[in-house]
Design a protein around this motif. Structure first.
Motif, short mmCIF file in Angstrom:
data_model
loop_
_atom_site.label_atom_id
_atom_site.label_comp_id
_atom_site.label_asym_id
_atom_site.label_seq_id
_atom_site.Cartn_x
_atom_site.Cartn_y
_atom_site.Cartn_z
N LEU B 19 0.82 -1.21 0.00
CA LEU B 19 0.00 0.00 0.00
C LEU B 19 0.86 1.27 0.00
CD1 LEU B 19 -2.82 1.27 0.04
CD2 LEU B 19 -2.79 1.08 2.52
N PRO B 20 1.86 1.37 0.90
CA PRO B 20 2.72 2.56 0.84
C PRO B 20 3.38 2.75 -0.52
CG PRO B 20 3.12 1.34 2.86
CD PRO B 20 2.19 0.50 2.05
N LEU B 21 3.88 1.66 -1.07
CA LEU B 21 4.57 1.78 -2.36
C LEU B 21 3.65 2.28 -3.45
CD1 LEU B 21 7.08 -1.16 -2.75
CD2 LEU B 21 7.48 1.30 -2.98
N VAL B 22 2.46 1.68 -3.51
CA VAL B 22 1.51 2.10 -4.54
C VAL B 22 1.19 3.59 -4.36
CG1 VAL B 22 -0.88 1.89 -5.31
CG2 VAL B 22 0.49 -0.16 -4.92
N CYS B 23 0.89 4.01 -3.15
CA CYS B 23 0.54 5.41 -2.90
C CYS B 23 1.67 6.36 -3.28
CB CYS B 23 0.18 5.62 -1.43
SG CYS B 23 -1.41 4.92 -0.97
N LEU B 24 2.88 6.02 -2.86
CA LEU B 24 4.00 6.93 -3.11
C LEU B 24 4.35 6.99 -4.59
CD1 LEU B 24 6.28 6.20 -0.03
CD2 LEU B 24 4.86 8.21 -0.46
N LEU B 25 4.43 5.81 -5.23
CA LEU B 25 4.78 5.81 -6.65
C LEU B 25 3.72 6.57 -7.46
CD1 LEU B 25 6.17 2.23 -7.24
CD2 LEU B 25 7.40 4.43 -7.23
N TRP B 26 2.49 6.32 -7.11
CA TRP B 26 1.39 6.98 -7.81
C TRP B 26 1.51 8.50 -7.66
CZ3 TRP B 26 -1.94 6.18 -11.40
CH2 TRP B 26 -3.03 7.05 -11.54
N GLU B 27 1.76 8.94 -6.44
CA GLU B 27 1.81 10.38 -6.20
C GLU B 27 2.99 11.02 -6.93
OE1 GLU B 27 -0.81 11.87 -4.73
OE2 GLU B 27 0.22 13.62 -5.53
N VAL B 28 4.12 10.27 -6.98
CA VAL B 28 5.27 10.79 -7.74
C VAL B 28 4.91 10.91 -9.22
CG1 VAL B 28 7.61 10.27 -8.51
CG2 VAL B 28 7.00 9.96 -6.10
N ALA B 29 4.22 9.90 -9.72
CA ALA B 29 3.79 9.95 -11.13
C ALA B 29 2.88 11.16 -11.36
CB ALA B 29 3.06 8.66 -11.50
N MET B 30 2.00 11.42 -10.42
CA MET B 30 1.10 12.57 -10.55
C MET B 30 1.89 13.87 -10.62
SD MET B 30 -2.10 11.78 -10.72
CE MET B 30 -1.49 10.48 -11.76
N ILE B 31 2.88 13.97 -9.74
CA ILE B 31 3.67 15.21 -9.70
C ILE B 31 4.37 15.43 -11.04
CG2 ILE B 31 5.73 16.25 -8.66
CD1 ILE B 31 4.82 15.06 -5.97
N VAL B 32 4.94 14.35 -11.58
CA VAL B 32 5.62 14.48 -12.87
C VAL B 32 4.64 14.89 -13.96
CG1 VAL B 32 6.86 13.21 -14.66
CG2 VAL B 32 7.42 12.85 -12.24
N LEU B 33 3.49 14.21 -14.02
CA LEU B 33 2.53 14.51 -15.08
C LEU B 33 1.93 15.91 -14.91
CD1 LEU B 33 0.77 11.04 -15.34
CD2 LEU B 33 2.13 12.16 -17.11
N PHE B 34 1.64 16.31 -13.68
CA PHE B 34 1.14 17.67 -13.45
C PHE B 34 2.20 18.69 -13.87
CE2 PHE B 34 -2.85 18.25 -10.85
CZ PHE B 34 -3.35 16.98 -11.05
N GLY B 35 3.46 18.37 -13.54
CA GLY B 35 4.54 19.29 -13.90
C GLY B 35 4.63 19.48 -15.40
N VAL B 36 4.44 18.39 -16.14
CA VAL B 36 4.56 18.48 -17.60
C VAL B 36 3.33 19.13 -18.22
CG1 VAL B 36 4.76 17.12 -19.71
CG2 VAL B 36 6.07 16.47 -17.68
N PHE B 37 2.15 18.78 -17.71
CA PHE B 37 0.93 19.15 -18.43
C PHE B 37 0.06 20.27 -17.84
CE2 PHE B 37 1.60 14.78 -20.06
CZ PHE B 37 1.60 15.09 -21.41
N VAL B 38 -0.05 20.34 -16.51
CA VAL B 38 -1.12 21.16 -15.93
C VAL B 38 -0.72 22.61 -15.68
CG1 VAL B 38 -2.74 21.37 -14.02
CG2 VAL B 38 -2.12 19.11 -14.86
N HIS B 39 -1.49 23.51 -16.24
CA HIS B 39 -1.36 24.94 -15.98
C HIS B 39 -2.70 25.49 -15.50
CE1 HIS B 39 2.49 26.36 -18.13
NE2 HIS B 39 2.64 25.11 -17.74
N PHE B 40 -2.67 26.72 -14.96
CA PHE B 40 -3.93 27.36 -14.60
C PHE B 40 -4.69 27.80 -15.85
CE2 PHE B 40 -1.40 28.51 -10.72
CZ PHE B 40 -2.14 27.76 -9.83
N SER B 41 -6.00 27.74 -15.79
CA SER B 41 -6.81 28.33 -16.86
C SER B 41 -6.64 29.85 -16.79
CB SER B 41 -8.27 27.95 -16.66
OG SER B 41 -8.83 28.76 -15.65
#
Lengths: 422, 422, 422
Positions: B19-41
């Motif tokens: 469970l910890p591994l899944v949560c942490l890896l997932w969150e790291v993936a989110m950070i990377v993807l948000f960093g690449v893609f997400v901006h404010f409208s």
């Protein structure tokens, strides 16, 4: 109390006359001071029709009420239901926590309206109040609720009220130094509310150290429903935190941005809290106390920077870190503080408010120092940091320095104030 | 968990690391993807001042934030408190329901922001997010909470997270097909949220069939307070449903109308639920499970049509029918599904979301097909169904056909997706 | 009910057919009447685009929806969660209180939309409904919830529904007399909602006097969590009362002012409630019933005057007085009413709604009589009291007289109506 076995309200026979007297005298003083000083702000005054013409407003919807009232109500719920019910996770203090939180908050907001009014809304001898003042009063009292979390179960109602009186006063002074003298940004109160409130409470509880408190706490039986009541508190704080951090930001994009950043930070914080709670417990079980508290650290930690161009990605990182810091704090730091430093942190506010508040102050300083006209746009840059008038020549890096100074001032005020009051 | 006897969270020793591994890896993936893609409208970006000038907006109040933020907060409460506490009516799963709902929702909204962003808010390589994206992410996760109601007690936390990941992905694909390819209207999500979510969950629970589950459920003792906690969930869903159905409707009359229609439908639904619950039970007693669930069917069933000119009278009829269908479902259909089709529908989502969702899709198709320029006005007609650009020649009856196609697509996606994931 | 030992819902075997029949027939009648009479108001109708042009509105944000919807949702929570959970402080009626409150409110709002519509929103044969009508329907039902507090535990569901039907009807008549014929201001309903509702309920409970009721009440064991559930009701009423009193005030300054005045009055009320509760109890303990009820009296008592220029200082005084009156009422008056006048006031609504409502009416009359153009501004004065058309020559003192007349009319209607229905 009819059912004294159920709450922690002190049953001092003294109280019979002292508590009523304090409440009544205080309220009479409030009436007199409000009578002398408090008026409606132009937007709440019946002269608004004329005001509107002067300000060239074409519609009633441009009254500040419509910009801030929904956020105000959310903040109101956080203070009275959120903080009150969150503390019910301590079985013994269930009702006392909710009831005393109610009393001290109702007591505190009146004094906060006056204190903050004298510093921020004073105009030709009158304090002019509008919806923003109500939010600020709630914020100020929020800081008292935080400190209350550290000393829960140690003080009588009267002591609580006296504490509230002093803390509100110091809060207003500290806020004035930060916002007006240092020209620091702190819309969500990482420094003014959380850092100040938490370290104030921790200093007080250090001074009120009672060696035998821990033992009596261990004796409490488990009451299952406490966890569900506490989750009501947790969830209302978690859900409405975007309103908390955006409530007094500038109209328009700043409010919008603050809500988005807080939403992102809180979501990330839940995942790392679960991860570390599971990792650090025996057999991988989750500890309810972590879920109920550490998941909120992400909101605290973007309090200063949420209205800045922190970006959703930056918010995720802040939430990520704070979930970890806060959970680790509950596991290792709280026992250490108690055994070595004699700080009995009943609700663990050091993990939920103090450390995330500090991180929030630092993140705010970095975000401010890193601001560029490119990212904010020329006008947006000036608007975001209010670089007008005396501050029009301030640079981002200088602003970052002042933000950092704000953290130090808040800490000093909290330690000095807490020591004085304790 | 410190008090494992109280919740249904699995106590797998494996969990310690997985469970910890899944949560942490997932969150790291989110950070990377948000960093690449997400901006404010643009409305949440500091360049808003310039944007405002370009869009000829005269006031900050015209920022989308002020149109949608109050509804967003209501929807947020529905997802986290509403769905979480509703499920506490099952005594055994009280805390687990609230806690896991919290975890999966916080996990899901981040992925939903990305998935829905790629499909709907993607502009020159960036996902631009504003308050409407937050609402849509909450909606998407709402569909996962619905499915969770069917499988509650059968899965480990890890399985839940994997399920969330897949369901959010499929939700976004299905939503894209409906809203963009078929140009279907579904602001309150009768099809995209309720029909899809419920049949997805039912398919998964069918595949996870465990013959001995029912018995262990019978063993649970009665805990009185569960009913009051569940009523908190019920009432917040019921009260805020007008916000749910109006949250992403067009500004102005459509939001206004959606709230009124939903209010009417829900009121009618309460009365027929009480009537049929009393009629079908032995000795005319009311069944709490019906009051806690079937009263909400009226909100589900006007999800598609609430923003259309359904009229208050039409809304009452829809609520009238759904209270009956849903209550009858709890009495007769749930036992049948379990014994004959081996579908263990823990919370009865077939009655609360699946059938009313289908009815909602059909009512939407009929309402759309029956639209006339007389009823909507020339401009209102075009605005309501967005008959512009490539769709300016579409007629109401063709729109009705596409709405019906949307139901079928949602069903197919749910069955196929559920089978795949299960 | 599956667990009949837990609630007070009557278990009449008759109910089996009578309750379903009443609910179904009533709902069918509602559908027919809504079909004949109810249309959307222009702001909720798809013709809004054209309407907007005619009214020279430049933005969708000027739709009444955005002025009132957040307040509407708060009021909605007060009616369904606030009143429902407040009554759970009576252990025996926990679930019954919440469940029946839900049923009668859902039943009542539909009839209220019609009754109030005929009186206030009737235009060329149609009732035009918008968000303000929803608020008014909730207000009307709020008055029924108040009366329900007096008769809780004495009536069957059917009797409750009949009572609701009559009370809503009389409420609408009384409201029409006050607002239209006497041209009285009462935005927060001190007279129309609280005074009328409470005295109506008290009259009914007097007629339904049952000598042995008290004894059975004494037998109830103590259930700790009842207090926490009741505090949920209390706090939501307390926190959202500013929305209640400002929900239907004029746009702009009046809504703003009403919220501030109510906030102040409620804060003061908490302190005097605590003071007198502690003073009047043996050993200075606090009585939970006072904290749960009397703290709300301050909101009731500024219902009429909150939108006027009562000033924050005046609001504190009103709250100060009402906390005392209400708490003293619980200690001395409720036992007296029961033993001497045979009025069994189950929830103590005489202390929470009746007396504060009367005070509210009187405060409103005085505030209106004391109004000057100096305080309000020339335009503000006319706008605040709507001194236009036939009323443009009315003076403040005459207005004060009419306000006082409104109190008397509300009382007479309540007594006569209650006697008739009882």
């Amino acid at each position: 109390m009819e059912r004294p076995r159920h709450q922690g309200m002190a049953k001092n026979t003294y109280m019979r006359w002292r508590l009523p007297l304090v409440c009544l005298l205080w309220e009479v003083a409030m009436i007199v001071l409000f009578g002398v000083f408090v008026h409606f702000s132009p937007e709440a005054d019946a002269h608004w029709e004329e005001e509107k013409r002067e300000m060239n407003l074409t519609s009633d919807i441009e009254n500040d009420f419509y910009f801030r009232y929904p956020s105000f109500q959310d903040v109101h719920v956080m203070i009275f239901v959120g903080f009150g019910f969150l503390m019910t996770f301590l079985k013994r203090y269930g009702f006392g926590a909710v009831g005393f939180n109610f009393l001290l908050a109702a007591f505190g907001i009146q004094w906060a309206l006056l204190m903050q009014g004298w510093f921020h809304s004073f105009k030709s001898g009158k304090i002019l109040i509008g919806v923003e003042n109500l939010i600020n009063a709630d914020f100020c009292v929020g800081s008292v609720c935080i400190a209350f979390g550290a000393i829960l179960g140690k003080t009588s109602p009267i002591q609580l009220l006296v504490l509230t009186l002093f803390q509100v006063t110091l809060f207003a002074v500290n806020e004035y130094i930060l916002l007006n003298l240092l020209h620091v940004k702190d819309a969500g109160g990482s420094m003014t509310i959380h850092t100040f409130g938490a370290y104030f409470g921790l200093t007080v509880t250090r001074i009120l150290y009672r060696p035998n408190l821990e033992q009596s706490k261990d004796k409490q039986g488990s009451v299952y429903h406490s966890d569900l009541f506490a989750m009501i508190g947790t969830l209302y704080l978690w859900m409405y935190w975007p309103s908390f951090n955006s409530a007094i930001s500038e109209h328009g994009d700043a409010q919008h941005r603050a809500a988005i950043n807080t939403y992102c930070s809180l979501a990330a914080c839940v995942l790392t809290t679960v991860a570390f709670s599971s990792m650090l417990q025996k057999k991988g079980k989750l500890d309810m106390v972590h879920i109920q508290n550490a998941t909120l650290a992400g909101g605290v930690a973007v309090g200063t920077s949420a209205e800045m161009m922190l970006t959703p990605y930056g918010s995720l990182i802040v939430g990520f870190i704070c979930g970890i810091v806060s959970t680790v704090g509950y596991v290792y730091l709280t026992p250490f503080l108690e055994s070595r430093l004699h700080i009995q942190d009943t609700c663990g506010i050091h993990n939920l408010h103090a450390m995330p508040g500090l991180i929030g102050g630092i993140v705010g300083a970095i975000t401010a120092a890193a601001a560029t006209e490119d990212v904010y746009g020329k006008e947006g840059f000036i608007k975001a940091f209010d670089f007008t008038g005396a501050y029009q020549t301030r640079t981002p890096s200088v602003q970052g320095g002042f933000q950092a100074a704000g953290i130090v001032v808040s800490l000093l005020m909290a330690f000095a104030g807490g020591a004085l009051v304790g």
